[in-house]
Structures are given as structure tokens and as C-alpha cells.
Design a protein around this motif. Structure first.
Motif, PDB file in Angstrom:
ATOM      1  N   ARG B   5       5.499 -14.698   8.475  1.00  0.00           N
ATOM      2  CA  ARG B   5       4.074 -15.048   8.484  1.00  0.00           C
ATOM      3  C   ARG B   5       3.618 -15.283   9.915  1.00  0.00           C
ATOM      4  O   ARG B   5       4.323 -15.910  10.699  1.00  0.00           O
ATOM      5  CB  ARG B   5       3.854 -16.338   7.698  1.00  0.00           C
ATOM      6  CG  ARG B   5       3.721 -16.131   6.198  1.00  0.00           C
ATOM      7  CD  ARG B   5       3.348 -17.435   5.523  1.00  0.00           C
ATOM      8  NE  ARG B   5       1.980 -17.840   5.848  1.00  0.00           N
ATOM      9  CZ  ARG B   5       0.892 -17.304   5.285  1.00  0.00           C
ATOM     10  NH1 ARG B   5       1.034 -16.342   4.397  1.00  0.00           N
ATOM     11  NH2 ARG B   5      -0.322 -17.723   5.598  1.00  0.00           N
ATOM     12  N   GLU B   7       1.970 -16.995  13.107  1.00  0.00           N
ATOM     13  CA  GLU B   7       1.817 -18.425  13.412  1.00  0.00           C
ATOM     14  C   GLU B   7       0.362 -18.848  13.203  1.00  0.00           C
ATOM     15  O   GLU B   7      -0.546 -18.040  13.404  1.00  0.00           O
ATOM     16  CB  GLU B   7       2.148 -18.670  14.883  1.00  0.00           C
ATOM     17  CG  GLU B   7       3.582 -18.428  15.259  1.00  0.00           C
ATOM     18  CD  GLU B   7       3.725 -18.499  16.768  1.00  0.00           C
ATOM     19  OE1 GLU B   7       4.326 -19.463  17.235  1.00  0.00           O
ATOM     20  OE2 GLU B   7       3.197 -17.614  17.464  1.00  0.00           O
ATOM     21  N   VAL B  11      -1.600 -23.105  16.867  1.00  0.00           N
ATOM     22  CA  VAL B  11      -0.275 -23.178  17.507  1.00  0.00           C
ATOM     23  C   VAL B  11      -0.208 -22.165  18.657  1.00  0.00           C
ATOM     24  O   VAL B  11       0.248 -22.477  19.761  1.00  0.00           O
ATOM     25  CB  VAL B  11       0.842 -22.896  16.467  1.00  0.00           C
ATOM     26  CG1 VAL B  11       2.194 -22.736  17.157  1.00  0.00           C
ATOM     27  CG2 VAL B  11       0.887 -24.006  15.424  1.00  0.00           C
ATOM     28  N   VAL B  12      -0.707 -20.956  18.384  1.00  0.00           N
ATOM     29  CA  VAL B  12      -0.699 -19.900  19.399  1.00  0.00           C
ATOM     30  C   VAL B  12      -1.555 -20.314  20.593  1.00  0.00           C
ATOM     31  O   VAL B  12      -1.130 -20.256  21.749  1.00  0.00           O
ATOM     32  CB  VAL B  12      -1.234 -18.580  18.797  1.00  0.00           C
ATOM     33  CG1 VAL B  12      -1.331 -17.504  19.863  1.00  0.00           C
ATOM     34  CG2 VAL B  12      -0.344 -18.128  17.651  1.00  0.00           C
ATOM     35  N   ARG B  15      -0.075 -23.234  22.686  1.00  0.00           N
ATOM     36  CA  ARG B  15       1.065 -22.830  23.516  1.00  0.00           C
ATOM     37  C   ARG B  15       0.585 -22.068  24.761  1.00  0.00           C
ATOM     38  O   ARG B  15       0.994 -22.361  25.883  1.00  0.00           O
ATOM     39  CB  ARG B  15       2.012 -21.944  22.702  1.00  0.00           C
ATOM     40  CG  ARG B  15       3.189 -21.405  23.514  1.00  0.00           C
ATOM     41  CD  ARG B  15       4.126 -20.559  22.670  1.00  0.00           C
ATOM     42  NE  ARG B  15       3.457 -19.367  22.168  1.00  0.00           N
ATOM     43  CZ  ARG B  15       3.409 -19.021  20.873  1.00  0.00           C
ATOM     44  NH1 ARG B  15       3.992 -19.761  19.958  1.00  0.00           N
ATOM     45  NH2 ARG B  15       2.778 -17.925  20.507  1.00  0.00           N
ATOM     46  N   GLU B  90       5.821 -16.498  24.960  1.00  0.00           N
ATOM     47  CA  GLU B  90       5.596 -16.109  23.567  1.00  0.00           C
ATOM     48  C   GLU B  90       6.845 -16.266  22.706  1.00  0.00           C
ATOM     49  O   GLU B  90       6.766 -16.640  21.545  1.00  0.00           O
ATOM     50  CB  GLU B  90       5.090 -14.660  23.505  1.00  0.00           C
ATOM     51  CG  GLU B  90       3.669 -14.524  23.981  1.00  0.00           C
ATOM     52  CD  GLU B  90       2.702 -15.341  23.127  1.00  0.00           C
ATOM     53  OE1 GLU B  90       2.477 -14.976  21.961  1.00  0.00           O
ATOM     54  OE2 GLU B  90       2.181 -16.360  23.619  1.00  0.00           O
TER      55      GLU B  90
END
Lengths: 139, 173
Positions: B5, B7, B11-12, B15, B90
Motif C-alpha cells: 500500500r 504510504e 508521512v511522505v 519525511r 526515500e
């Protein structure tokens, strides 16, 4: 300090960014200028070593080159940079002032050609070397 | 086998933004000039926020040529760092959310940089983007463009060569 150097220093002092960096003209001749930039923690590019950012070195070199052009007997009024190439030969030693020296070695009706070096306390190997062209007369 | 799945979007974003601010905010000179970066996916745009202290010629008035050069160089270095650190950010191999200015990754060093001044830098914000034209294990080459009101009317362009920091996990082509 000669009267001419003092006048040039007043001019430099009227440039907000040059004043912000504490740039000082230390020598001035016909088509020649020497300028110092004191070490300043706000200008650090590498927080781990305290080495000055290349951009700050570019700025003292660019200002010094422009001053050399304006001090040339054939120059008319202010000048602007057309292009400037800088080679960073080594890191400037943290805590030491940068001294830039620029020579306008040729000038035409429209263009001035300039070469410059920047050193710190170690004057053997330059921190940076530069060459550029500048406008003459109306920018 | 079912595909993993994706993210969650926050969250992406968290980060990537944490990694970018770690690279940018750790450098005193970048803060001094008032440069930050807009991010759209992996695309970065440098923003030079205008202030009076950036003026080089009070008569016009115009942004100091040295500031313009520095803006292009900073945009080049950050964009190059972003490109080479991106895979590790990443993959999670590099976590920049907790780094301080003293533990941030080493940045590329400028070997030489050339700036062409095309127009007067006006007393307002400026923008810049950089393209990595060649990225190797030891050396990289970058082009950068800066504009103000109109994307098609550059006020400066630059190009430079950079020495990459040691031990980056990128193969030379």
C-alpha cells in the motif's frame, strides 16, 4: 589612506550589502583595488568546520572587481557585472579575513576586463581566483 | 502478490520536508541571505526573500551581483544534494529528521562557478531552479537560472562544477 581611497570607501559604504559584510577598501590604484571582508559567523557555509560560504567570497571579489573598473582612468561612472567566473581553490581558514585584489587589465568603450584573487592570512595559495567582464558607462 | 500500500501522504510529505529543511536551515549563510526552498515532489525552487541589506546599488536600486551569484550557487548545491540524497531519503536509509547543523550530511564543494548577469536584479523576491546535467561519483555539473516577475525573463544564469562528498552511494556513469 589617500583621499581617493577614502572617497571610494565612502562609495562602498553607501552600498547596503557591502556595508552589511563590512567590506573595506585597503588599496586603490589606476584600475586596481584591494578589499577586505572580516570573518563573520553569519557567512559560514559549512557549520561543521566554520568555513565561509563561497557566495560570500564571490561577493567580496565581485565588489572588488567593480571597484577596480571604476578606478580605471578610462572608466565612466558606475559599472555592472556582465559575467564572473570564480574558481574555489581551497577552503578559507575559519576566523581569518578575506583579502581580494582585482586588476582591470583592459578596458574598451563598452567593456572592462578584470582578473582577481582572494587570499586569507596564507597568501601563498589563493582561496579563489576569478575573471570577469563589466559594463563601462551606461549600464 | 499484492502490491504494498502507498504510504499515507502526510508521512511522505513530513519525511521530504524534514530532509529539505535539514539541508537548508543548517547553513548560516543561507539563512543570512534569506533563501528557502519550495518543493513540489522532487522539484525544488529556491526563493530569495528580498530585504534592504541585499541591495548593491542604491541608486537603481538593484540586488548586489554577489548576492545573485550566491543565490545561484546555493540553489545549485542544495538541488544537487537533493538529487543525490533523494534515493536514500526515500528508502529510509538516511533519516534527516533528527540531524543538527553539526551532524548534517556533507554537501558538495564548488570547484568553479560562472554567472551571467542578464538583467538588473530588482528590489523584490527572486526565484531559481537548478538542473543537474551530470552527476558522477566524484564530480557533478549543474546549471541554474534565476528570475523575478516573469519566468521567461531570466535576470541571471549560472553553471558550475562540484566535488561530491566522499562515500555517496551513487555509481559513476
Amino acid at each position: 589612506m589617500s583621499e581617493k581611497t577614502e572617497l571610494a570607501q565612502q562609495f562602498i559604504h553607501a552600498l547596503p550589502h557591502a556595508r552589511e559584510l563590512g567590506l573595506k577598501i585597503t588599496r586603490l590604484g589606476a584600475g586596481y583595488a584591494e578589499m577586505t571582508m572580516p570573518y563573520d559567523e553569519r557567512l559560514v557555509g559549512d557549520p561543521q568546520t566554520g568555513v565561509l560560504h563561497g557566495g560570500a567570497v564571490s561577493t567580496v571579489i565581485d565588489t572588488c572587481c567593480g571597484t577596480a573598473v571604476m578606478s580605471h582612468p578610462d572608466a565612466r561612472g558606475i559599472t555592472a557585472t556582465i559575467d564572473l567566473r570564480i574558481e574555489y581553490m581551497r577552503a578559507a581558514t575559519p576566523g581569518q579575513s578575506i583579502v581580494a585584489r582585482a586588476t582591470c587589465h583592459h578596458i574598451t568603450r563598452n567593456v572592462a576586463f578584470v582578473e582577481a584573487t582572494a587570499v586569507d592570512d596564507d597568501t601563498e595559495v589563493p582561496v579563489a581566483r576569478a575573471s570577469g567582464s563589466f559594463t563601462v558607462g551606461e549600464a | 502478490m499484492a502490491r504494498a500500500r502507498p504510504e499515507p501522504v502526510q508521512v511522505v510529505k513530513q519525511r521530504r520536508d524534514a530532509a529539505l529543511s535539514a539541508l537548508v536551515e543548517g547553513v548560516p549563510y543561507v539563512r543570512f541571505l534569506g533563501i528557502d526552498f519550495d518543493r513540489r515532489g522532487d522539484e525544488l525552487t529556491g526563493v530569495l526573500h528580498f530585504s534592504e541589506k541585499l541591495i548593491g546599488n542604491p541608486m537603481l536600486p538593484a540586488i548586489h551581483g554577489g548576492v545573485t551569484a550566491a543565490f545561484l550557487e546555493v540553489t545549485s548545491i542544495i538541488s544537487l544534494s537533493w538529487v543525490y540524497l533523494w534515493p536514500d531519503i526515500e528508502s529510509g536509509a538516511l533519516d534527516l529528521s533528527e540531524v543538527t547543523p553539526l551532524t548534517m550530511p556533507r554537501l558538495p564543494k564548488t570547484i568553479g562557478f560562472t554567472v551571467d548577469y542578464l538583467r538588473t536584479g530588482l528590489p523584490r523576491d527572486a526565484y531559481a531552479r537548478a538542473t543537474v546535467t551530470r552527476q558522477g561519483r566524484r564530480y557533478a555539473s549543474v546549471r541554474a537560472e534565476a528570475w523575478q516577475d516573469n519566468r521567461d525573463k531570466l535576470f541571471a544564469q549560472g553553471s558550475g562544477h562540484f566535488l561530491m562528498p566522499p562515500a555517496v552511494s551513487v555509481a559513476d556513469d
